[in-house]
Design an enzyme around this catalytic site. Structure first.
Site, PDB file in Angstrom:
ATOM      1  N   CYS A   1      -2.907  -4.788   2.321  1.00 38.56           N
ATOM      2  CA  CYS A   1      -2.954  -3.923   1.170  1.00 38.56           C
ATOM      3  C   CYS A   1      -3.821  -3.020   0.859  1.00 38.56           C
ATOM      4  CB  CYS A   1      -2.481  -5.102  -0.195  1.00 38.56           C
ATOM      5  SG  CYS A   1      -1.962  -6.404   0.543  1.00 38.56           S
TER       6      CYS A   1
ATOM      7  N   HIS B   1       6.128  -7.406  -2.545  1.00 32.17           N
ATOM      8  CA  HIS B   1       4.694  -6.493  -2.126  1.00 32.17           C
ATOM      9  C   HIS B   1       4.715  -6.366  -0.468  1.00 32.17           C
ATOM     10  CE1 HIS B   1       0.828  -5.333  -1.186  1.00 32.17           C
ATOM     11  NE2 HIS B   1      -0.094  -6.030  -1.690  1.00 32.17           N
TER      12      HIS B   1
ATOM     13  N   HIS C   1      -1.465  -0.837  -9.023  1.00 34.30           N
ATOM     14  CA  HIS C   1      -1.219  -1.931  -7.608  1.00 34.30           C
ATOM     15  C   HIS C   1       0.167  -3.316  -7.834  1.00 34.30           C
ATOM     16  CE1 HIS C   1      -1.627  -3.962  -3.621  1.00 34.30           C
ATOM     17  NE2 HIS C   1      -2.619  -4.887  -4.370  1.00 34.30           N
TER      18      HIS C   1
END
Lengths: 354, 404
Positions: free
Chosen positions: B162, B329, B295
């Site tokens: 990620c 995401h 995040h």
């Protein structure tokens, strides 16, 4: 970048010693698999059962490499892999189908993540640092080297762990066979360079290096001086890259003593090997793909072999072309150039010296 | 001496829109792009909300350009669409003598197509699968994007889960500083796949509802797809070739916290270190940051860890929010997606609303930005990306022109 320590797991008896293996092992299966070490020296039994071959090999090579230089804690961990943990990816794909997207084991998914080995090494050795994974097919290892070179140029690291890993699975062999990567007929690996047919043979392997900005003062130490990556280069691109490499390192063509060539017996993709041998005619040509097979990060095996040759000033007979009588003779080996062609897409030059 | 590296182009495509302007419209309207799936065949299609881009792969081919025929995966097509915007904004052409590098990022590359044909290929190898050749790895999409734009000087792909495209942005900066490139195109692309959805589902961290970043009752993330790129170059070069400097990439850090394979340290040590180091690199104090694009995955562990780290570093926090409640995401693309949104916030003086927030977390009790705000004075913005394997990254973008 000086190679302070190295560890290599390959289809040859390359692990556990920093030295050249004496005799080359051959295969006749068109797929060269690694000679695997005793993992229990590096990994605890609980972890071993959970880890795929790629992870076990990569992790053990990295641990062995770090073990040889215990005083040097890497300030960066940089790894290249073309395909990551292929077998974990395959198992997870199969289980999605088999269990119809329910009750899946997350371990295979986690292990299929390309930066899994980076994380494992950092976690196990408690190395809080810069940490990156390159996944660009035939450039994966070269770009890890380039990143390390950037760190040394920036002056913010003294020791960096750099390596690569790739495994070949039976399934991936089948998939790549379908795209025409492998030879149709069975070829004995030591005769690979004599085969005059399309395709090549598969391989796999992992090597790790502790690279340092300074050499040890008590022994000869091989160094990586220059890395160039060329995407779909024509001959003119190769020429420009080679001239730049020589110019930036203040060298003449005859200063290159050895050429380490990635020729793989594939008549469909001859690369620029013939041109390179002609252009650097005074360099003695050596070969490595018949020892490790073809895979995304095969340049790393060439790097390991070249380091042994440079430091030991000895060229094993198996590194020569089986149909070429030319030998290097007794003159000192100072510089070696690796040229690799990954299926005409990714080509690279790595200059090493001692 | 470091020379200022500026951003001269932005490109983005996610579930909230194609292009920066369309994305800002959704953000201004506080309108998320989450929905059930229309274009991916999975048992979870109607169970979880996803940030799916509402165009079939066939429609994406038409959007991306007529020269594209076969063999382009959804991952490649999203990448091409996003880069087209950035490429035009930065006035790039293939033959202008600049050394252009593409530093791409992806977590599963062409898996979106591979998972469709894989078993057919194994079980019926006599069929024709030539259009999918080589889509199984991460480099395929990078090659396709590079070929589309005629980029040959340097092509590379990073995969650190990620934080992948945040790391691509850092590498671009470093290669420019060492004069290895004239233009660094940095970003990432990931399409939704059955593979990833089942992976995160097996980890039991997908929310069945729209995700709630930083809320006490958050219950996991929503997955999304998308691509984003930023064009980086030296300030002097941008000036001499007449390209507008949209922002300065002033600080960054990559730091592995080596705590756990998939979970962050709940104390937020890694997140703290990486933000602190990015500030140091930029020569800034915590008080200089006016907005943080967190995040903020809305997983139990990330938001706890990130909150603790932000509290420790900033004390009094600047405006902050997670935009994953809009886009889902987007994994390897997330770092670049959020970098683009952070730069847009900096340029336009915006702070984005953190959707679905009701209850502060016990302990940190942080309250994110609750509504969209404009007309703010923004000097510096921070964008965080944290990943599996403890791989943390943080970027800081600053105004390229003095504020009035």
């Amino acid at each position: 970048m000086y190679i302070r320590s190295a560890a290599c797991i390959s289809p040859q008896e390359s692990f556990g010693q920093g030295e050249l293996f004496e005799l080359a092992l051959h295969r006749d299966t068109n797929s060269m698999t690694c000679v695997e070490p005793d993992y229990s020296k590096y990994i605890n039994p609980v972890q071993i059962r959970r880890m795929s071959r790629a992870l076990k090999m990569g992790f053990s090579a990295a641990m062995e490499c770090l073990k040889q230089e215990p005083e040097r804690i890497p300030e960066a961990i940089i790894i290249g892999t073309g395909k990551g943990c292929m077998s974990d990816t395959e198992i997870f794909l199969h289980s999605i189908r088999e269990y119809q997207e329910t009750a899946l084991n997350a371990t295979y998914f986690i292990h299929s993540t390309y930066n899994q080995l980076n994380g494992m090494i950092a976690l196990n050795k408690k190395i809080n640092s810069y940490n990156v994974t390159y996944v660009h097919r035939g450039f994966s290892f070269e770009h890890a080297l380039l990143d390390a070179a950037l760190h040394f140029a920036e002056g913010d690291a003294k020791n960096i762990l750099v390596g690569s890993f790739d495994e070949m699975t039976r399934e991936h062999f089948t998939v790549k066979k379908h795209w025409g990567y492998w030879k149709q007929e069975k070829v004995q690996s030591d005769l690979l360079l004599l085969s005059e047919t399309p395709g090549t043979i598969a391989g796999e392997g992992t090597s790790f290096y502790l690279l340092s900005d300074t050499p040890p003062d008590d022994k000869p130490c091989a160094a990586i001086r220059h890395v160039s990556t060329l995407y779909k280069p024509d001959q003119q691109d190769m020429q420009i890259a080679l001239e730049a490499l020589l110019r930036e390192n203040d060298l003449k063509p005859e200063d290159i003593d050895l050429l380490m060539l990635g020729e793989n017996g594939d008549t469909d993709r001859p690369g620029h090997y013939a041109w390179m041998k002609q252009t650097l005619a005074s360099a003695t040509p050596l070969y490595f793909k018949h020892l490790c097979g073809e895979y995304d990060t095969a340049t790393n095996f060439a790097c390991w072999l070249s380091r042994c040759i440079l430091e030991q000033q000895r060229i094993p007979e198996y590194a020569y072309h089986p149909a070429d009588d030319r030998r290097h003779g007794n003159q000192k080996i100072k510089r070696l150039l690796i040229y690799n062609n990954y299926f005409d897409l990714n080509q690279s030059l790595v200059l090493m010296n001692v | 001496m470091r020379e200022a590296i500026v951003v001269s182009g932005l490109g983005i495509v996610t579930a909230i829109g194609q292009g920066v302007q369309a994305s800002l419209q959704s953000l201004r309207a506080e309108k998320a792009g989450l929905s059930h799936l229309d274009f991916l065949n999975t048992a979870h299609a109607n169970i979880f909300p996803f940030g799916e881009i509402k165009q079939s792969t066939q429609e994406l081919i038409q959007s991306a350009g007529s020269s594209i025929q076969r063999g382009y995966t959804r991952t490649s097509l999203l990448g091409i669409m996003a880069l087209q915007e950035a490429w035009q904004q930065a006035s790039l052409r293939p033959q202008q003598g600049l050394r252009i590098g593409l530093i791409n990022a992806t977590t599963v590359g062409g898996m979106c197509e591979v998972e469709k044909y894989y078993f057919d290929l194994l079980e019926h190898p006599e069929g024709d699968y030539s259009e999918y050749a080589d889509t199984i790895d991460c480099a395929d999409c990078t090659h396709k994007i590079a070929d589309h734009f005629g980029i040959r000087h340097h092509v590379s792909t990073i995969s650190t889960a990620c934080s992948s495209s945040a790391n691509a942005i850092m590498l671009g900066e470093r290669m420019l500083q060492q004069n290895m490139l004239d233009i660094a195109i940095c970003g990432g692309t990931d399409a939704l796949t059955r593979f990833t959805i089942n992976g995160f589902n097996a980890l039991k961290n997908i929310d069945r509802e729209a995700c709630r970043p930083f809320d006490a009752n958050r219950n996991g993330l929503n997955l999304g797809e998308g691509a984003a790129y930023i064009i980086l170059e030296k300030a002097s070069q941008a000036k001499s070739r007449g390209a507008e400097a949209l922002a300065i990439l002033s600080g960054y850090s990559n730091f592995n916290e080596s705590f756990h394979a998939t979970a962050p340290n709940p104390e937020g040590e890694g997140a703290y270190q990486v933000m602190h180091r990015a500030l140091q690199k930029a020569g800034l104090n915590p008080g200089d940051i006016d907005y943080i694009n967190a995040h903020g995955t809305a997983t139990l562990t990330n938001d706890e860890s990130e909150s603790n780290a932000m509290l420790r570093l900033f004390g009094q926090l600047p405006r902050f929010s997670s935009t994953k409640c809009y886009t889902g995401h987007t994994l390897a693309a997330a770092g670049a997606v959020e970098a683009v949104l952070s730069i847009a916030a900096l340029q336009n003086g915006l702070a984005y609303a953190n959707l679905n927030f009701e209850t502060p977390m016990p302990g940190s009790a942080l309250i994110p930005q609750l509504h969209f705000e404009s007309g703010l004075r923004m000097r510096h913005v921070m964008s965080n990306s944290f990943a599996f394997g403890g791989n943390n990254a943080s970027l800081i973008f600053s105004q390229s022109k003095p504020l009035p």
